[in-house]
Design an enzyme around this catalytic site. Structure first.
Site, mmCIF file in Angstrom:
data_model
loop_
_atom_site.group_PDB
_atom_site.id
_atom_site.type_symbol
_atom_site.label_atom_id
_atom_site.label_comp_id
_atom_site.label_asym_id
_atom_site.label_seq_id
_atom_site.Cartn_x
_atom_site.Cartn_y
_atom_site.Cartn_z
ATOM 1 N N LYS A 201 30.888 37.289 41.649
ATOM 2 C CA LYS A 201 30.539 36.257 40.675
ATOM 3 C C LYS A 201 30.066 35.018 41.418
ATOM 4 O O LYS A 201 30.568 34.706 42.506
ATOM 5 C CB LYS A 201 31.758 35.918 39.806
ATOM 6 C CG LYS A 201 31.456 35.029 38.602
ATOM 7 C CD LYS A 201 32.722 34.846 37.755
ATOM 8 C CE LYS A 201 32.410 34.072 36.474
ATOM 9 N NZ LYS A 201 33.642 33.832 35.668
ATOM 10 N N HIS A 220 44.285 29.823 34.262
ATOM 11 C CA HIS A 220 44.362 31.263 34.055
ATOM 12 C C HIS A 220 44.871 31.931 35.325
ATOM 13 O O HIS A 220 44.858 31.346 36.416
ATOM 14 C CB HIS A 220 42.985 31.832 33.711
ATOM 15 C CG HIS A 220 41.999 31.761 34.846
ATOM 16 N ND1 HIS A 220 41.421 30.556 35.251
ATOM 17 C CD2 HIS A 220 41.520 32.719 35.678
ATOM 18 C CE1 HIS A 220 40.620 30.799 36.274
ATOM 19 N NE2 HIS A 220 40.656 32.089 36.562
ATOM 20 N N ASP A 222 44.073 35.618 37.403
ATOM 21 C CA ASP A 222 43.028 36.633 37.432
ATOM 22 C C ASP A 222 43.608 37.971 36.994
ATOM 23 O O ASP A 222 44.677 38.381 37.471
ATOM 24 C CB ASP A 222 42.429 36.743 38.833
ATOM 25 C CG ASP A 222 41.645 35.493 39.222
ATOM 26 O OD1 ASP A 222 41.232 34.746 38.314
ATOM 27 O OD2 ASP A 222 41.440 35.274 40.432
ATOM 28 N N HIS A 276 45.590 29.058 38.206
ATOM 29 C CA HIS A 276 44.645 28.111 38.794
ATOM 30 C C HIS A 276 43.618 27.675 37.766
ATOM 31 O O HIS A 276 43.497 28.257 36.687
ATOM 32 C CB HIS A 276 43.975 28.713 40.036
ATOM 33 C CG HIS A 276 43.274 30.024 39.785
ATOM 34 N ND1 HIS A 276 43.953 31.197 39.551
ATOM 35 C CD2 HIS A 276 41.958 30.341 39.717
ATOM 36 C CE1 HIS A 276 43.088 32.186 39.369
ATOM 37 N NE2 HIS A 276 41.876 31.693 39.442
#
Length: 336
Positions: A201, A220, A222, A276
């Site tokens: 990404k 959030h 991962d 994070h």
């Protein structure tokens, strides 16, 4: 490939005032919630060339869920080329980027996208992105890889080779830290040599007129197993620990490693997934290049059997949910 992408990049270039849908509630704003003490905690930096690298990774995964690695064996010119083609992609005219637009409504989640159209019902985040698989070959669709700029494919393929090696090494050391065989995590997640799926990404956070009111990415963890990230020198990544948000300081040449949900679950909570978020700048463009290490789609999300034996109960029970189902539920904010 899809409809028109309404990009934050284009919005930022013509913006007079910040649209209200980007403004976070007071308790989420970065200025109000970032730790500003005299001696803030620093996330661990692990020198992979030293004998204690494995034990330091294990300690960081238990305490923080995130660490930086140096002397990791990924050549600086390979990283620089990855960053070059990413920067140049986002410098292309909008109509050129539009050729690779995502179409989530039809299930196409790879390609070029933005938070502007996909955050329906939520506060929007200040970022655009490019997202596609880079490994294994069977998972790669080069139709999502830009033809421009020059060298995009070569840069991503070269970086991917190093990511395959590095992520295997990190998984081996974290496996050993649980008392498992070095290959236990990779075998569980991958089920074979080519089972691990690597997704590249490129995150693009343009300058924002009121950065104290927005987030480049909301808090959030991962959903994958592991994330390896390289960023430019504009600060913005923050990690939560003990109820406080801490800046992740830029270490030249370092790569940032995040523990994801799947390692936390497999370890039965011995390792923690890093909570994070990303902040943005008023004057500068921030960019980051995370590689997400995904288990195979049919992987059953559960603690490793050897870590729940005897009197140790399983802390996680997803009712034999596959990773594909887990991903769908988390992305769509459905009960797990």
């Amino acid at each position: 490939m899809a409809g028109v992408v309404q990009s934050v990049q284009a919005l930022a270039s013509s913006l007079g005032a910040l649209p209200p849908e980007f403004v976070r509630p007071e308790h989420e704003r970065p200025r109000a919630t970032t730790f500003r003490g005299a001696s803030p905690l620093q996330i661990p930096v692990v020198d992979m060339s030293l004998p204690d690298a494995g034990s330091r990774m294990v300690e960081a995964a238990r305490e923080w869920g995130i660490f930086q690695v140096v002397n990791h064996g990924v050549p600086a010119d390979t990283v620089a080329e990855l960053q070059r083609v990413g920067r140049e992609f986002f410098a292309l005219p909008q109509e050129e980027k539009q050729r690779y637009a995502m179409d989530p409504a039809s299930g196409k989640t790879e390609g070029y996208g933005s938070s502007v159209q996909r955050s329906t019902g939520d506060r929007k985040i200040w970022s655009d992105n490019l997202f596609h698989a880079i490994s294994p070959p069977a998972a790669v669709n080069h139709g999502f890889w830009p033809d421009k700029p020059r060298g995009y494919r070569e840069a991503n393929e070269a970086y991917c080779g190093h990511m395959r090696r590095l992520t295997r090494e990190v998984l081996e050391r974290l496996s050993a830290g649980l008392g498992l065989e070095k290959g236990a995590m990779a075998e569980a997640f991958a089920g074979g040599d080519d089972g691990l799926v690597l997704m590249q990404k490129v995150n693009f956070y343009p300058p924002c007129p009121q950065p104290e009111l927005v987030l480049g990415f909301a808090p959030h963890t991962d959903l994958c197993a592991l994330t390896v990230l390289v960023a430019n020198d504009v600060p913005g990544l923050q990690v939560s620990k003990d109820g406080h948000w801490y800046d992740v300081e830029h270490v030249p040449g370092a790569l940032i490693v995040n523990v994801g949900d799947q390692i936390e679950i497999l370890s039965n909570g011995r390792y923690r997934a890093a909570l994070h978020r990303a902040t943005v700048s008023k004057e500068k463009t921030r960019m980051s290049w995370p590689v997400f290490v995904h288990p195979r789609r049919e992987y059953i999300v559960a603690p490793h059997p050897r870590l729940v034996a005897g009197e140790i109960p399983a802390k996680y029970d997803y009712k034999a949910k596959t990773f594909e189902d887990y991903t769908y539920c988390k992305i769509n904010k459905l009960p797990q």
